[in-house]
Design a protein around this motif. Structure first.
Motif, short mmCIF file in Angstrom:
data_model
loop_
_atom_site.label_atom_id
_atom_site.label_comp_id
_atom_site.label_asym_id
_atom_site.label_seq_id
_atom_site.Cartn_x
_atom_site.Cartn_y
_atom_site.Cartn_z
N PRO A 666 0.81 -1.23 0.00
CA PRO A 666 0.00 0.00 0.00
C PRO A 666 0.84 1.27 0.00
O PRO A 666 0.42 2.29 -0.55
CB PRO A 666 -0.82 -0.14 1.29
CG PRO A 666 -0.94 -1.62 1.50
CD PRO A 666 0.37 -2.17 1.05
N GLU A 667 2.03 1.23 0.61
CA GLU A 667 2.87 2.43 0.62
C GLU A 667 3.35 2.75 -0.80
O GLU A 667 3.42 3.91 -1.20
CB GLU A 667 4.06 2.23 1.56
CG GLU A 667 3.65 2.06 3.01
CD GLU A 667 4.85 2.04 3.95
OE1 GLU A 667 5.92 2.56 3.54
OE2 GLU A 667 4.72 1.51 5.07
N LEU A 668 3.69 1.71 -1.57
CA LEU A 668 4.07 1.94 -2.96
C LEU A 668 2.89 2.48 -3.77
O LEU A 668 3.05 3.36 -4.62
CB LEU A 668 4.59 0.64 -3.58
CG LEU A 668 5.07 0.73 -5.03
CD1 LEU A 668 6.30 1.65 -5.11
CD2 LEU A 668 5.40 -0.64 -5.58
N ASP A 669 1.68 1.94 -3.49
CA ASP A 669 0.49 2.44 -4.19
C ASP A 669 0.27 3.92 -3.88
O ASP A 669 -0.13 4.70 -4.76
CB ASP A 669 -0.73 1.63 -3.76
CG ASP A 669 -0.64 0.17 -4.20
OD1 ASP A 669 0.11 -0.10 -5.17
OD2 ASP A 669 -1.29 -0.70 -3.58
N GLU A 670 0.51 4.30 -2.63
CA GLU A 670 0.37 5.71 -2.25
C GLU A 670 1.33 6.59 -3.03
O GLU A 670 0.99 7.68 -3.49
CB GLU A 670 0.61 5.87 -0.74
CG GLU A 670 0.41 7.31 -0.24
CD GLU A 670 0.68 7.43 1.25
OE1 GLU A 670 0.74 8.57 1.74
OE2 GLU A 670 0.82 6.38 1.93
N LEU A 671 2.57 6.08 -3.20
CA LEU A 671 3.56 6.83 -3.98
C LEU A 671 3.10 6.96 -5.44
O LEU A 671 3.28 8.00 -6.07
CB LEU A 671 4.92 6.12 -3.91
CG LEU A 671 6.10 6.88 -4.53
CD1 LEU A 671 6.40 8.13 -3.71
CD2 LEU A 671 7.33 6.01 -4.61
N TYR A 672 2.49 5.90 -5.97
CA TYR A 672 1.95 5.96 -7.34
C TYR A 672 0.89 7.06 -7.46
O TYR A 672 0.82 7.79 -8.45
CB TYR A 672 1.34 4.61 -7.73
CG TYR A 672 2.29 3.69 -8.45
CD1 TYR A 672 2.48 3.79 -9.82
CD2 TYR A 672 3.02 2.73 -7.76
CE1 TYR A 672 3.35 2.95 -10.48
CE2 TYR A 672 3.90 1.89 -8.40
CZ TYR A 672 4.05 2.00 -9.78
OH TYR A 672 4.92 1.16 -10.43
N THR A 673 0.04 7.18 -6.43
CA THR A 673 -1.02 8.19 -6.45
C THR A 673 -0.42 9.59 -6.48
O THR A 673 -0.85 10.46 -7.26
CB THR A 673 -1.91 8.03 -5.21
OG1 THR A 673 -2.50 6.72 -5.21
CG2 THR A 673 -3.04 9.06 -5.22
N ILE A 674 0.58 9.83 -5.63
CA ILE A 674 1.23 11.15 -5.59
C ILE A 674 1.89 11.44 -6.93
O ILE A 674 1.78 12.54 -7.47
CB ILE A 674 2.26 11.21 -4.45
CG1 ILE A 674 1.57 11.02 -3.10
CG2 ILE A 674 3.00 12.55 -4.47
CD1 ILE A 674 2.53 10.90 -1.93
N ALA A 675 2.56 10.43 -7.51
CA ALA A 675 3.23 10.62 -8.80
C ALA A 675 2.22 10.94 -9.89
O ALA A 675 2.48 11.76 -10.78
CB ALA A 675 4.02 9.37 -9.16
N SER A 676 1.05 10.31 -9.81
CA SER A 676 0.00 10.58 -10.80
C SER A 676 -0.47 12.03 -10.70
O SER A 676 -0.71 12.71 -11.70
CB SER A 676 -1.15 9.61 -10.60
OG SER A 676 -2.21 9.91 -11.48
N GLN A 677 -0.61 12.50 -9.45
CA GLN A 677 -1.02 13.89 -9.24
C GLN A 677 0.03 14.85 -9.78
O GLN A 677 -0.31 15.89 -10.38
CB GLN A 677 -1.26 14.13 -7.75
CG GLN A 677 -2.45 13.35 -7.20
CD GLN A 677 -2.56 13.46 -5.68
OE1 GLN A 677 -1.62 13.89 -5.01
NE2 GLN A 677 -3.70 13.05 -5.14
#
Length: 861
Positions: A666-677
């Motif tokens: 989930p921490e990697l997924d959170e980083l993906y979300t920030i990168a998408s933003q």
């Protein structure tokens, strides 16, 4: 009654057949000579040459490895012969053989049947199995061996020792099974019995050193060949190939060791090749990234940025995966070496995983610096483009102004009144003011732009300077010269005209100056905002605030012009009689400027909000990326330090790491979300961190790959330790043999059945060896061997140990107890061509062959 007692009882009807008697005499004579030749002796007639007991004693000593004592070497009387033969018979009985009805006198008296019976008993005891009166067990063991070796051969079905061998195919199949290089079995014709028999007899004699105990006629001239003669001859095959089987078993043991070492060597070679190619790619790519030749245009820089993006998205990821795979291969190799107690693999300088990681980190640093250089260069090119656009706009405005004024100044009209002349003078005076103001402001702006372009290292500054200087020296100077000429003309005319109202001139002058300021203000209000940080917005805001302060002062000038316009209009004169612009036009420009100012305020506020939000996202990405990077680094260290000597403990540790890694997803997924933003906000550079989503994902995947491969390696090693080292085919063969001799299916073999079962598998044991084996495996001491005890023994006897001593011992068996081994012996014991090539290329040569002892020592260094 058993077949051993047949010669004495006379119940064996086979011996009554004269043809069978001749065949047995020939076969048994050849068998005896095959042993006597070891002493340089032989017999011609089996019924006469044993009558004095001397050669019989020699035969017994050779086959039993036990001397016959007190034999008279020079017998002269019949009694001496009887005594010698009697000693021989006692020697036979001392080895557990019961001789029923056979006496020394019959043998001395040249009784052929008795002599053949005695020789047959000796053959059964010393050539086919341990002596017993249960002849069926001995014959059955030999028959089973033949059946197993010829299984699968077309047109061969061994069910007895007479007619089953009559067409010669069974003999040929036995040879082909063990030495396929000697016979092309598929080319044989079942109908050519004589040819098949002759081929088998000749090859056995020439290539296998098996004496020719039978002739083709012995097999074909009778309806049923002599069973004892065929058994005696087949037993020679059994003994020869049993020795070969030991060499083959030793060869399999050596092959297993070679498989391990060849695989390790191939893994080392593959690792070094791939690591060298990867390091070379990294070095080449790093040199490329250190280049700063980006071209002299925005398009060129953007092309380089697109290429860099393509490199990060397409070219780099496979290489990053290669870094992970190489580390996994390296750690897997070290784990295998450690588990088999070998020295660790030492890669050349620069090719260890840690060194490759360092090289990769240097590449990523060069990549970051390259991206930063591209960003700076793009920013520089954009600034240059904006400045060039502004520079050209100013010069174009000046050129248009000069062109317009040249037409105006070219007129020689002076007016038809003092007012008109004065107006023209005042107009010219206003022109002069406008010219000076425009020249001073424009030249200052142009010089400022040139200074900025110089600071930005723009190489077109000399051309721009030349263009400016040429314009002012030619077109602008021409306008000023025309103005001076026109002025002198008007001044001459003014002598006869009165001074026109000063207020019109004042309006024209002040309105012109304000008009120049308004037009110059466009740069502060309408230039596009081109920033990528909060600091950039703040810098523009500071300049805008300074402009607003100046604008408030210019507003007072506008109000003064409004008052002056009001006065002129009250006097019935238009304020623009001498002015190029009216108050209404000036006011409209001012209102347009005010609208632009309000829009500029909104733009700056929005841009500040955007950059602030982007900076928050960048900081969030930095914090999360650093956390994941630190986690990956610590976990990779934990995997590297997972060096317990207990493989199961290693497996538990790595599985715990894999489970924890899954919980971190989930921490990697959170980083993906920030990168998408950040991507949606079109933010391409993050000053708060050197990490990118690609680099974090690569590290994440590297950890995942390394952990799983480490798990596979340790699982493989644990499984390897559990394996017996015996093939499934061998286990199947063991089960089938046990079942064959366990006639009553009670899961028990007695001593004789156990011995016969071993012999059918090609294992010959002495009495002492058999006793030792039974004592060891008969754990319940009931005198019988269970299936479980049998399998345990067979597995342990076939399983090779992985040590320098066991490998040397296996080679020694293959080399027939010599200290060197020949190529022929290697090829006879090992079937894998790659293993054979590896041995021939790696083993040191000595006189007569290859030094397997030195080779084994080198393997285990």
């Amino acid at each position: 009654m058993s077949e051993e007692s047949a010669p004495v009882s006379g119940n064996d009807k086979q011996l009554l057949n004269k043809a069978w008697e001749i065949t047995q005499k020939k076969t048994f004579t050849a068998w005896c000579n095959s042993h006597l030749r070891k002493l340089g002796s032989s017999i011609e007639q089996i019924d006469t040459d044993f009558t004095d007991g001397i050669k019989l004693a020699q035969l017994l000593e050779v086959i039993s490895n036990d001397p016959v004592f007190k034999v008279n070497k020079t017998p002269k009387l019949r009694i001496h012969n009887i005594q010698n033969v009697g000693l021989c018979l006692k020697h036979i009985e001392s080895h557990g053989v019961k001789l029923v009805g056979i006496g020394a006198e019959e043998l001395v008296d040249k009784n052929l049947k008795m002599t053949l019976g005695m020789i047959w008993t000796i053959i059964l005891r010393f050539a086919i199995q341990d002596i017993s009166i249960e002849e069926l067990s001995a014959k059955e063991a030999l028959l089973l061996w033949c059946q197993r070796k010829t299984e699968g051969y077309d047109r061969v079905k061994v069910g007895n020792f007479h007619t089953s061998f009559q067409d010669g195919l069974a003999f040929c199949a036995l040879i082909h099974k063990h030495r396929p290089d000697l016979i092309n079995y598929d080319s044989l014709n079942k109908d050519d019995k004589a040819g098949n028999l002759q081929l088998a007899f000749d090859i056995a004699e020439k290539e296998l050193d098996i004496p020719k105990m039978l002739d083709v006629s012995d097999m074909l001239d009778v309806v049923r060949p002599d069973e004892r003669s065929v058994m005696t001859y087949v037993a020679q095959y059994y003994h020869h190939f049993s020795a070969s089987r030991k060499a083959e078993t030793a060869g399999k043991q050596v092959g297993k060791v070679l498989d391990t070492f060849m695989l390790l060597e191939q893994t080392k070679s593959d690792y070094l090749k791939r690591a060298s190619e990867l390091v070379q790619w990294i070095n080449d790519k790093q040199a490329s990234l250190e280049s700063r030749a980006f071209g002299d245009s925005i398009e060129s820089v953007q092309s380089f940025m697109n290429a860099h993006k393509e490199y990060k998205n397409t070219e780099k990821p496979p290489k990053g995966q290669e870094v992970s795979e190489l580390e996994a291969i390296y750690n897997s190799l070290q784990t295998k070496l450690r588990l088999i107690k070998r020295e660790p693999f030492v890669a050349p300088a620069g090719l260890t995983p840690n060194e490759i990681d360092s090289t990769w980190s240097a590449l990523e640093k060069a990549e970051q610096e390259h991206a930063e250089a591209l960003r700076i260069e793009l920013k520089r090119q954009k600034k240059i483009a904006v400045l060039l656009q502004k520079y050209n706009r100013i010069l174009k405005k000046l050129e248009n102004w000069a062109t317009t004024k040249s037409a105006y100044l070219g007129s020689n009209e002076t007016g038809d009144s003092i007012t008109a002349v004065q107006a023209k003078l005042k107009n010219l005076e206003a022109f002069d003011g406008e010219c000076q103001s425009l020249e001073g402001q424009s030249n200052s702006d142009l010089l400022n732009i040139l200074a900025q372009l110089t600071e930005l290292n723009y190489n077109g500054v000399p051309e721009l300077t030349e263009r400016k200087d040429s314009f002012f020296a030619q077109q602008w100077a021409g306008v000023k010269s025309s103005a001076e000429t026109y002025k002198n003309t008007l001044l001459a005319e003014l002598e006869r005209l009165q001074k026109i109202e000063d207020s019109l001139v004042e309006f024209a002058k002040r309105a012109a100056q304000l008009n120049v300021w308004i037009e110059a203000a466009d740069d502060h209000v309408f230039d596009p905002i081109n920033v990528d940080s909060v600091q950039g917005v703040q810098e523009i805001q500071e300049k805008f605030d300074a402009f607003l302060h100046d604008q408030s002062q210019q507003f007072a000038e506008l109000e003064a012009l409004a008052a002056l316009t009001q006065q002129l209009r009250e006097l019935g004169r238009s304020e623009n009689d001498y002015s190029v612009i009216s108050y209404d036009e000036l006011s409209a420009k001012w209102n347009n400027l005010l609208a632009g100012i309000e829009e500029r305020k909104v733009q700056l506020a929005n841009e500040l909000t955007t950059q602030t939000n982007n900076d928050v996202l960048c900081q969030s990405f930095s914090v999360k990326a650093n956390e994941i990077s630190d986690y990956v680094r610590v976990t990779l260290d934990a995997i590297t330090q997972n060096t317990s000597s207990d493989p199961q403990e290693q497996l538990n540790n790595i599985r715990a790491i894999i489970a924890a890694h899954a919980e971190k997803k989930p921490e990697l997924d959170e980083l993906y979300t920030i990168a998408s933003q950040l991507e949606e906000a079109q933010v391409v550079d993050n000053k708060h961190t050197q990490h990118s989503l690609e680099s974090i994902k690569l590290k994440w995947d590297k950890l995942n790959t390394l952990a799983k491969k480490n798990e596979q390696v340790v699982e493989g090693e644990i499984l390897a330790k559990q394996l017996t080292g015996v093939t499934a085919e061998e286990l199947s063969e063991f089960k089938a043999c046990y079942a064959h001799f366990d006639k009553d299916n009670d899961n028990k073999l007695n001593r004789l059945e156990f011995s016969s079962c071993l012999k059918s598998l090609g294992d010959e044991l002495t009495e002492e060896q058999l006793n030792q084996v039974i004592s060891k495996i008969d754990t319940d001491g009931n005198g019988t061997i269970s299936f479980e005890e049998f399998i345990e023994y067979m597995v342990s006897s076939r399983k090779g140990t992985d040590s320098v001593e066991s490998t040397k011992a296996a080679f020694k068996v293959m080399a027939e107890d010599k200290d060197f081994i020949t190529e022929a012996q290697i090829r006879a014991a090992i079937t894998d061509s790659k293993q054979i090539d590896y041995l021939l290329a790696s083993m040191p040569t000595v006189e007569g062959g290859f030094d397997y002892n030195a080779f084994a020592e080198k393997l285990y260094q």
